[in-house]
Design a protein around this motif. Structure first.
Motif, PDB file in Angstrom:
ATOM      1  N   MET A   1       0.818  -1.396   0.132  1.00 61.12           N
ATOM      2  CA  MET A   1       0.000   0.137  -0.087  1.00 61.12           C
ATOM      3  C   MET A   1       0.717   1.284  -0.022  1.00 61.12           C
ATOM      4  O   MET A   1       1.882   1.378   0.674  1.00 61.12           O
ATOM      5  N   THR A   2       0.565   2.223  -1.071  1.00 61.82           N
ATOM      6  CA  THR A   2       1.374   3.249  -1.158  1.00 61.82           C
ATOM      7  C   THR A   2       0.941   4.425   0.015  1.00 61.82           C
ATOM      8  O   THR A   2      -0.182   4.518   0.312  1.00 61.82           O
ATOM      9  N   GLU A   3       2.127   4.812   0.774  1.00 55.80           N
ATOM     10  CA  GLU A   3       1.946   5.884   1.757  1.00 55.80           C
ATOM     11  C   GLU A   3       2.254   7.487   1.297  1.00 55.80           C
ATOM     12  O   GLU A   3       3.276   7.294   0.526  1.00 55.80           O
ATOM     13  N   ILE A   4       1.688   8.240   1.700  1.00 57.24           N
ATOM     14  CA  ILE A   4       1.939   9.698   1.207  1.00 57.24           C
ATOM     15  C   ILE A   4       3.271  10.081   1.841  1.00 57.24           C
ATOM     16  O   ILE A   4       3.414   9.823   2.828  1.00 57.24           O
ATOM     17  N   LYS A   5       4.064  10.649   0.912  1.00 57.48           N
ATOM     18  CA  LYS A   5       5.002  11.046   1.286  1.00 57.48           C
ATOM     19  C   LYS A   5       5.428  12.719   0.551  1.00 57.48           C
ATOM     20  O   LYS A   5       4.549  12.920  -0.381  1.00 57.48           O
ATOM     21  N   SER A   6       6.233  13.581   1.178  1.00 57.73           N
ATOM     22  CA  SER A   6       6.480  14.737   0.626  1.00 57.73           C
ATOM     23  C   SER A   6       6.723  14.809  -1.050  1.00 57.73           C
ATOM     24  O   SER A   6       7.442  13.882  -1.368  1.00 57.73           O
ATOM     25  N   GLY A   7       6.244  15.528  -1.718  1.00 62.03           N
ATOM     26  CA  GLY A   7       6.181  15.578  -3.264  1.00 62.03           C
ATOM     27  C   GLY A   7       5.216  14.893  -3.972  1.00 62.03           C
ATOM     28  O   GLY A   7       5.130  14.978  -5.277  1.00 62.03           O
ATOM     29  N   ASP A   8       4.311  14.102  -3.117  1.00 65.63           N
ATOM     30  CA  ASP A   8       3.577  13.253  -3.754  1.00 65.63           C
ATOM     31  C   ASP A   8       2.208  14.422  -4.238  1.00 65.63           C
ATOM     32  O   ASP A   8       1.933  15.403  -3.390  1.00 65.63           O
ATOM     33  N   THR A   9       1.557  14.038  -5.391  1.00 64.59           N
ATOM     34  CA  THR A   9       0.421  14.912  -5.548  1.00 64.59           C
ATOM     35  C   THR A   9      -0.924  14.131  -4.867  1.00 64.59           C
ATOM     36  O   THR A   9      -1.256  12.912  -5.506  1.00 64.59           O
ATOM     37  N   VAL A  10      -1.854  14.818  -4.257  1.00 65.87           N
ATOM     38  CA  VAL A  10      -2.694  13.800  -3.524  1.00 65.87           C
ATOM     39  C   VAL A  10      -4.085  14.648  -3.783  1.00 65.87           C
ATOM     40  O   VAL A  10      -3.987  15.977  -4.072  1.00 65.87           O
ATOM     41  N   ARG A  11      -5.212  14.043  -3.780  1.00 64.52           N
ATOM     42  CA  ARG A  11      -6.529  14.452  -3.708  1.00 64.52           C
ATOM     43  C   ARG A  11      -7.194  13.967  -2.462  1.00 64.52           C
ATOM     44  O   ARG A  11      -7.194  12.883  -2.070  1.00 64.52           O
ATOM     45  N   ILE A  12      -7.869  14.950  -1.845  1.00 66.96           N
ATOM     46  CA  ILE A  12      -8.725  14.688  -0.611  1.00 66.96           C
ATOM     47  C   ILE A  12      -9.968  15.247  -0.825  1.00 66.96           C
ATOM     48  O   ILE A  12     -10.377  16.320  -1.243  1.00 66.96           O
ATOM     49  N   HIS A  13     -10.890  14.424   0.015  1.00 72.64           N
ATOM     50  CA  HIS A  13     -12.503  15.298   0.358  1.00 72.64           C
ATOM     51  C   HIS A  13     -12.190  15.668   1.873  1.00 72.64           C
ATOM     52  O   HIS A  13     -11.443  15.123   2.628  1.00 72.64           O
ATOM     53  N   GLY A  38       3.829  19.096   0.701  1.00 72.05           N
ATOM     54  CA  GLY A  38       5.042  19.750   1.023  1.00 72.05           C
ATOM     55  C   GLY A  38       5.430  20.962   0.117  1.00 72.05           C
ATOM     56  O   GLY A  38       6.531  21.618   0.603  1.00 72.05           O
ATOM     57  N   SER A  39       4.553  21.432  -0.548  1.00 73.51           N
ATOM     58  CA  SER A  39       4.771  22.464  -1.630  1.00 73.51           C
ATOM     59  C   SER A  39       4.258  23.838  -1.124  1.00 73.51           C
ATOM     60  O   SER A  39       4.461  24.777  -1.728  1.00 73.51           O
ATOM     61  N   GLY A  40       3.582  23.970  -0.125  1.00 77.25           N
ATOM     62  CA  GLY A  40       3.081  25.016   0.420  1.00 77.25           C
ATOM     63  C   GLY A  40       1.860  25.548  -0.054  1.00 77.25           C
ATOM     64  O   GLY A  40       1.449  26.564   0.228  1.00 77.25           O
ATOM     65  N   GLN A  41       1.218  24.610  -0.877  1.00 78.20           N
ATOM     66  CA  GLN A  41      -0.267  24.939  -1.624  1.00 78.20           C
ATOM     67  C   GLN A  41      -1.346  25.009  -0.760  1.00 78.20           C
ATOM     68  O   GLN A  41      -2.317  25.533  -1.080  1.00 78.20           O
ATOM     69  N   ILE A  42      -1.055  24.318   0.595  1.00 79.07           N
ATOM     70  CA  ILE A  42      -2.132  24.312   1.570  1.00 79.07           C
ATOM     71  C   ILE A  42      -1.527  24.678   3.161  1.00 79.07           C
ATOM     72  O   ILE A  42      -0.134  25.043   2.962  1.00 79.07           O
ATOM     73  N   ILE A  43      -2.270  24.792   3.961  1.00 80.87           N
ATOM     74  CA  ILE A  43      -1.796  25.370   5.291  1.00 80.87           C
ATOM     75  C   ILE A  43      -0.831  24.533   5.973  1.00 80.87           C
ATOM     76  O   ILE A  43      -0.953  23.144   5.657  1.00 80.87           O
ATOM     77  N   PRO A  44       0.132  24.547   6.281  1.00 76.40           N
ATOM     78  CA  PRO A  44       1.157  23.887   7.039  1.00 76.40           C
ATOM     79  C   PRO A  44       0.596  22.674   7.983  1.00 76.40           C
ATOM     80  O   PRO A  44       0.848  21.627   7.600  1.00 76.40           O
ATOM     81  N   GLY A  45      -0.518  23.082   8.839  1.00 79.99           N
ATOM     82  CA  GLY A  45      -0.961  21.951   9.745  1.00 79.99           C
ATOM     83  C   GLY A  45      -1.484  20.831   9.112  1.00 79.99           C
ATOM     84  O   GLY A  45      -1.367  19.705   9.449  1.00 79.99           O
ATOM     85  N   LEU A  46      -2.241  21.236   7.976  1.00 79.99           N
ATOM     86  CA  LEU A  46      -2.834  20.170   7.367  1.00 79.99           C
ATOM     87  C   LEU A  46      -1.597  19.283   6.271  1.00 79.99           C
ATOM     88  O   LEU A  46      -1.973  18.146   6.330  1.00 79.99           O
ATOM     89  N   ASP A  47      -0.710  20.232   5.734  1.00 77.95           N
ATOM     90  CA  ASP A  47       0.166  19.506   5.217  1.00 77.95           C
ATOM     91  C   ASP A  47       1.018  18.401   5.902  1.00 77.95           C
ATOM     92  O   ASP A  47       1.394  17.648   5.422  1.00 77.95           O
ATOM     93  N   GLU A  48       1.187  18.665   7.194  1.00 74.91           N
ATOM     94  CA  GLU A  48       2.014  17.930   7.939  1.00 74.91           C
ATOM     95  C   GLU A  48       1.354  16.669   8.389  1.00 74.91           C
ATOM     96  O   GLU A  48       1.884  15.954   9.009  1.00 74.91           O
ATOM     97  N   ALA A  49      -0.069  16.633   8.304  1.00 74.57           N
ATOM     98  CA  ALA A  49      -0.922  15.783   8.952  1.00 74.57           C
ATOM     99  C   ALA A  49      -0.937  14.456   7.916  1.00 74.57           C
ATOM    100  O   ALA A  49      -1.400  13.408   8.306  1.00 74.57           O
ATOM    101  N   LEU A  50      -0.592  14.661   6.695  1.00 70.93           N
ATOM    102  CA  LEU A  50      -0.833  13.495   5.569  1.00 70.93           C
ATOM    103  C   LEU A  50       0.373  12.510   5.506  1.00 70.93           C
ATOM    104  O   LEU A  50       0.205  11.562   4.784  1.00 70.93           O
ATOM    105  N   PRO A  51       1.482  12.831   5.573  1.00 68.28           N
ATOM    106  CA  PRO A  51       2.497  11.836   5.304  1.00 68.28           C
ATOM    107  C   PRO A  51       2.267  10.441   6.322  1.00 68.28           C
ATOM    108  O   PRO A  51       1.751  10.667   7.206  1.00 68.28           O
ATOM    109  N   GLY A  52       2.249   9.327   5.589  1.00 69.15           N
ATOM    110  CA  GLY A  52       2.074   8.180   6.213  1.00 69.15           C
ATOM    111  C   GLY A  52       0.731   7.773   6.045  1.00 69.15           C
ATOM    112  O   GLY A  52       0.605   6.426   6.164  1.00 69.15           O
ATOM    113  N   MET A  53      -0.216   8.457   5.352  1.00 71.20           N
ATOM    114  CA  MET A  53      -1.663   8.054   5.209  1.00 71.20           C
ATOM    115  C   MET A  53      -1.595   7.355   3.702  1.00 71.20           C
ATOM    116  O   MET A  53      -0.658   7.441   2.834  1.00 71.20           O
ATOM    117  N   ALA A  54      -2.712   6.455   3.513  1.00 70.90           N
ATOM    118  CA  ALA A  54      -2.966   5.672   2.226  1.00 70.90           C
ATOM    119  C   ALA A  54      -4.122   6.123   1.781  1.00 70.90           C
ATOM    120  O   ALA A  54      -5.212   6.706   2.440  1.00 70.90           O
TER     121      ALA A  54
END
Length: 142
Positions: A1-13, A38-54
């Motif tokens: 299972m792929t986990e999110i890491k910095s540099g990945d393009t993700v889509r979320i609801h 990790g690109s600064g496109q969204i607020i830092p707190g949400l960006d930091e919550a994503l790595p490791g998720m699938a």
């Protein structure tokens, strides 16, 4: 299972709420939000919550103002004489207007107080100084 890491393009609801439970933004009825982690496109707190998720995982995070839109700054509030605001502009608390800086940049402001003689405008981001809660689900990872 792929986990999110910095540099990945993700889509979320997502659904964003304030401390009082009111919804300030949501992707409900729209396409998922797409951005690069990790690109600064969204607020830092949400960006930091994503790595490791699938894909398919959901999470709820509450983000302090410092990791969202920052604190509210008193110096960003300005009272102007009511006579300086053109008569054709409707004035009511909560309405958003645009001011122009001396160098020509447009700055969005919110009317926060109206008296007989003055209008107080706030150039802070409307969510500055607020803790934000996001409930979100990972839709895709690329």
């Amino acid at each position: 299972m792929t986990e999110i890491k910095s540099g990945d393009t993700v889509r979320i609801h997502y659904k964003g709420t304030l401390d009082d439970g009111s919804v300030f933004d949501s992707s409900e009825g729209r396409d998922p939000l797409e951005f690069t982690v990790g690109s600064g496109q969204i607020i830092p707190g949400l960006d930091e919550a994503l790595p490791g998720m699938a894909v398919g995982e959901s999470k709820s995070v509450t983000i302090a103002p410092e990791k969202a839109y920052g604190p509210s700054h008193d110096e960003a509030r300005q009272s102007v004489p009511r006579a300086q605001i053109p008569a054709e502009i409707p004035l009511e608390v909560g309405i958003q207007l645009q001011m122009q800086t001396p160098d020509g940049r447009a700055i969005p402001v919110t009317v926060v107080e109206i008296t007989e003689d003055s209008v107080t405008l706030d150039a802070n981001h409307p969510l500055a100084g607020k803790a934000l809660t996001f409930d979100f689900e990972i839709v895709s990872i690329n």
